[in-house]
Design a protein around this motif. Structure first.
Motif, PDB file in Angstrom:
ATOM      1  N   VAL A 175       0.996  23.516 -23.104  1.00  3.82           N
ATOM      2  CA  VAL A 175       2.179  23.149 -22.316  1.00  3.82           C
ATOM      3  C   VAL A 175       1.818  23.014 -20.844  1.00  3.82           C
ATOM      4  CG1 VAL A 175       4.444  23.936 -21.556  1.00  3.82           C
ATOM      5  CG2 VAL A 175       3.791  24.172 -23.951  1.00  3.82           C
ATOM      6  N   ALA A 176       1.024  23.971 -20.325  1.00  9.72           N
ATOM      7  CA  ALA A 176       0.618  23.904 -18.918  1.00  9.72           C
ATOM      8  C   ALA A 176      -0.216  22.653 -18.647  1.00  9.72           C
ATOM      9  CB  ALA A 176      -0.163  25.165 -18.551  1.00  9.72           C
ATOM     10  N   LEU A 177      -1.131  22.331 -19.587  1.00 12.52           N
ATOM     11  CA  LEU A 177      -1.958  21.135 -19.430  1.00 12.52           C
ATOM     12  C   LEU A 177      -1.107  19.875 -19.436  1.00 12.52           C
ATOM     13  CD1 LEU A 177      -4.820  19.972 -19.251  1.00 12.52           C
ATOM     14  CD2 LEU A 177      -4.888  19.937 -21.756  1.00 12.52           C
ATOM     15  N   LEU A 178      -0.126  19.807 -20.332  1.00 11.94           N
ATOM     16  CA  LEU A 178       0.754  18.650 -20.395  1.00 11.94           C
ATOM     17  C   LEU A 178       1.573  18.506 -19.118  1.00 11.94           C
ATOM     18  CD1 LEU A 178       1.948  16.326 -22.051  1.00 11.94           C
ATOM     19  CD2 LEU A 178       3.593  17.944 -23.008  1.00 11.94           C
ATOM     20  N   MET A 179       2.080  19.623 -18.602  1.00 13.82           N
ATOM     21  CA  MET A 179       2.844  19.572 -17.355  1.00 13.82           C
ATOM     22  C   MET A 179       1.968  19.122 -16.194  1.00 13.82           C
ATOM     23  SD  MET A 179       5.208  23.000 -17.662  1.00 13.82           S
ATOM     24  CE  MET A 179       5.941  22.687 -16.046  1.00 13.82           C
ATOM     25  N   GLY A 180       0.707  19.633 -16.150  1.00 12.72           N
ATOM     26  CA  GLY A 180      -0.222  19.212 -15.096  1.00 12.72           C
ATOM     27  C   GLY A 180      -0.520  17.724 -15.173  1.00 12.72           C
ATOM     28  N   TYR A 181      -0.686  17.233 -16.410  1.00 12.88           N
ATOM     29  CA  TYR A 181      -0.946  15.803 -16.594  1.00 12.88           C
ATOM     30  C   TYR A 181       0.231  14.951 -16.120  1.00 12.88           C
ATOM     31  CZ  TYR A 181      -1.272  11.347 -19.075  1.00 12.88           C
ATOM     32  OH  TYR A 181      -1.272  10.019 -19.391  1.00 12.88           O
ATOM     33  N   MET A 182       1.462  15.382 -16.463  1.00  9.93           N
ATOM     34  CA  MET A 182       2.650  14.634 -16.059  1.00  9.93           C
ATOM     35  C   MET A 182       2.798  14.628 -14.536  1.00  9.93           C
ATOM     36  SD  MET A 182       3.871  13.398 -18.812  1.00  9.93           S
ATOM     37  CE  MET A 182       5.420  12.784 -18.150  1.00  9.93           C
ATOM     38  N   LEU A 183       2.530  15.763 -13.888  1.00 11.03           N
ATOM     39  CA  LEU A 183       2.615  15.822 -12.427  1.00 11.03           C
ATOM     40  C   LEU A 183       1.570  14.921 -11.775  1.00 11.03           C
ATOM     41  CD1 LEU A 183       3.185  19.659 -11.906  1.00 11.03           C
ATOM     42  CD2 LEU A 183       4.846  17.833 -11.545  1.00 11.03           C
ATOM     43  N   LEU A 184       0.341  14.975 -12.296  1.00 14.00           N
ATOM     44  CA  LEU A 184      -0.728  14.128 -11.758  1.00 14.00           C
ATOM     45  C   LEU A 184      -0.408  12.654 -11.956  1.00 14.00           C
ATOM     46  CD1 LEU A 184      -3.522  13.916 -10.474  1.00 14.00           C
ATOM     47  CD2 LEU A 184      -4.523  14.097 -12.758  1.00 14.00           C
ATOM     48  N   LYS A 185       0.143  12.321 -13.117  1.00 11.01           N
ATOM     49  CA  LYS A 185       0.493  10.927 -13.391  1.00 11.01           C
ATOM     50  C   LYS A 185       1.575  10.441 -12.440  1.00 11.01           C
ATOM     51  CE  LYS A 185       2.288   7.925 -17.050  1.00 11.01           C
ATOM     52  NZ  LYS A 185       2.778   7.860 -18.446  1.00 11.01           N
ATOM     53  N   ASN A 186       2.610  11.239 -12.252  1.00 11.86           N
ATOM     54  CA  ASN A 186       3.698  10.847 -11.347  1.00 11.86           C
ATOM     55  C   ASN A 186       3.208  10.725  -9.907  1.00 11.86           C
ATOM     56  OD1 ASN A 186       5.548  10.826 -13.447  1.00 11.86           O
ATOM     57  ND2 ASN A 186       6.133  12.966 -13.151  1.00 11.86           N
ATOM     58  N   PHE A 187       2.313  11.646  -9.488  1.00 11.50           N
ATOM     59  CA  PHE A 187       1.772  11.583  -8.135  1.00 11.50           C
ATOM     60  C   PHE A 187       0.929  10.335  -7.947  1.00 11.50           C
ATOM     61  CE2 PHE A 187      -1.639  12.624  -5.107  1.00 11.50           C
ATOM     62  CZ  PHE A 187      -0.875  12.860  -3.969  1.00 11.50           C
ATOM     63  N   THR A 188       0.112  10.014  -8.966  1.00 16.62           N
ATOM     64  CA  THR A 188      -0.738   8.806  -8.887  1.00 16.62           C
ATOM     65  C   THR A 188       0.116   7.542  -8.799  1.00 16.62           C
ATOM     66  OG1 THR A 188      -2.424   9.937 -10.205  1.00 16.62           O
ATOM     67  CG2 THR A 188      -2.590   7.536 -10.029  1.00 16.62           C
ATOM     68  N   LEU A 189       1.161   7.457  -9.618  1.00 19.06           N
ATOM     69  CA  LEU A 189       2.047   6.293  -9.566  1.00 19.06           C
ATOM     70  C   LEU A 189       2.737   6.184  -8.211  1.00 19.06           C
ATOM     71  CD1 LEU A 189       3.656   6.491 -13.136  1.00 19.06           C
ATOM     72  CD2 LEU A 189       1.916   4.873 -12.333  1.00 19.06           C
ATOM     73  N   PHE A 190       3.100   7.319  -7.634  1.00 17.84           N
ATOM     74  CA  PHE A 190       3.750   7.317  -6.320  1.00 17.84           C
ATOM     75  C   PHE A 190       2.796   6.798  -5.245  1.00 17.84           C
ATOM     76  CE2 PHE A 190       4.522   9.606  -2.315  1.00 17.84           C
ATOM     77  CZ  PHE A 190       5.802   9.150  -2.018  1.00 17.84           C
ATOM     78  N   VAL A 191       1.542   7.294  -5.278  1.00 18.30           N
ATOM     79  CA  VAL A 191       0.547   6.843  -4.296  1.00 18.30           C
ATOM     80  C   VAL A 191       0.258   5.363  -4.453  1.00 18.30           C
ATOM     81  CG1 VAL A 191      -1.851   7.101  -3.560  1.00 18.30           C
ATOM     82  CG2 VAL A 191      -0.476   9.135  -4.065  1.00 18.30           C
ATOM     83  N   LEU A 192       0.116   4.911  -5.685  1.00 13.48           N
ATOM     84  CA  LEU A 192      -0.162   3.490  -5.921  1.00 13.48           C
ATOM     85  C   LEU A 192       0.991   2.613  -5.439  1.00 13.48           C
ATOM     86  CD1 LEU A 192      -1.776   3.618  -9.498  1.00 13.48           C
ATOM     87  CD2 LEU A 192      -2.915   3.189  -7.312  1.00 13.48           C
ATOM     88  N   SER A 193       2.228   3.049  -5.661  1.00 11.79           N
ATOM     89  CA  SER A 193       3.374   2.262  -5.191  1.00 11.79           C
ATOM     90  C   SER A 193       3.391   2.172  -3.672  1.00 11.79           C
ATOM     91  CB  SER A 193       4.673   2.876  -5.709  1.00 11.79           C
ATOM     92  OG  SER A 193       4.856   4.171  -5.182  1.00 11.79           O
ATOM     93  N   LYS A 194       3.044   3.296  -3.002  1.00 13.22           N
ATOM     94  CA  LYS A 194       2.992   3.277  -1.540  1.00 13.22           C
ATOM     95  C   LYS A 194       1.887   2.368  -1.037  1.00 13.22           C
ATOM     96  CE  LYS A 194       6.388   6.021  -0.582  1.00 13.22           C
ATOM     97  NZ  LYS A 194       7.590   5.508   0.133  1.00 13.22           N
ATOM     98  N   LEU A 195       0.723   2.402  -1.699  1.00 13.72           N
ATOM     99  CA  LEU A 195      -0.382   1.530  -1.313  1.00 13.72           C
ATOM    100  C   LEU A 195      -0.023   0.066  -1.523  1.00 13.72           C
ATOM    101  CD1 LEU A 195      -3.459   3.512  -2.715  1.00 13.72           C
ATOM    102  CD2 LEU A 195      -2.794   3.230  -0.324  1.00 13.72           C
TER     103      LEU A 195
END
Length: 225
Positions: free
Chosen positions: A169-189
């Motif tokens: 569960v912790a790994l899945l939550m970490g993956y979801m947070l990393l994915k959302n952060f990456t998408l946010f950075v890419l959208s800003k770029l």
């Protein structure tokens, strides 16, 4: 016509019988031992053998009795009579190491067994009879199991499974947070790149004298005669 009247009388009698059965069932005395009708206790300990009674119309000289099934022979542990609700009954004890602790509080007629032995293991029956309900009677059976020691439950497998599930569960939550952060950075770029393209396009148009570029608005000097 007579047949119709006869049918009406039969239906009325059936209704009366049904009502009587409903009323009788609502008044029925009930003895209850516990939600879990057995107990595992260690040799030498003290245990409570629970029993309660209930009746919709109340009690009057309720007679109760505790019995122990000793290899098929029913031995009376204690008995007594409760005159009415809230009255402490007079109880007679027939066996040692037993105490009556019910005192008729909350319809309680439980007993306590001190310093139990392996010979005390078996079935205990709590019996009641209510004269107010035409001597309606009921019984509840409680099972006492005596052991030398309580077994220790090995929770190793449970801990391993819980740890594995928690880690997943912790790994899945970490993956979801990393994915959302990456998408946010890419959208800003991507937004920044679009702004850069628009800015650079305006600069190029100005330098090349294209539409939208700056034009020298100074008038040309007049020719001298």
């Amino acid at each position: 016509m007579d047949m119709e009247v006869h049918g009406i009388w039969i239906d009325a009698l059936r209704l009366i019988v049904t009502l009587l059965l409903v009323v009788k069932s609502a008044q029925t005395l009930e003895m209850t031992a516990d939600k879990i009708p057995f107990l595992v206790a260690v040799n030498g300990s003290t245990v409570l053998l629970p029993c309660k009674y209930s009746s919709c119309i109340g009690i009057e000289n309720l007679y109760f009795r505790w019995q122990f099934n000793d290899n098929g022979t029913m031995q009376t542990v204690c008995d007594g009579t409760i005159p009415s609700e809230g009255v402490v009954p007079k109880v007679k004890m027939y066996k040692d190491r037993f105490d009556f602790v019910g005192m008729n509080k909350e319809n309680n007629i439980s007993i306590l067994l001190w310093n139990i032995t392996f010979e005390d293991a078996g079935q205990y029956t709590c019996f009641g009879r209510n004269p107010k309900e035409y001597n309606k009677n009921h019984s509840a059976v409680y099972e006492l199991i005596v052991v030398s020691e309580l077994s220790v439950v090995d929770n190793t497998l449970t801990i391993i499974i819980a740890s594995a599930v928690g880690g997943a569960v912790a790994l899945l939550m970490g993956y979801m947070l990393l994915k959302n952060f990456t998408l946010f950075v890419l959208s800003k770029l991507e937004e920044k790149n679009k702004e850069c393209l628009v800015t650079s396009s305006g600069i190029d148009n100005t330098e090349n004298g294209l539409s939208g570029s700056k034009v020298d608005s100074k008038p040309k000097p007049a020719k001298q005669k």
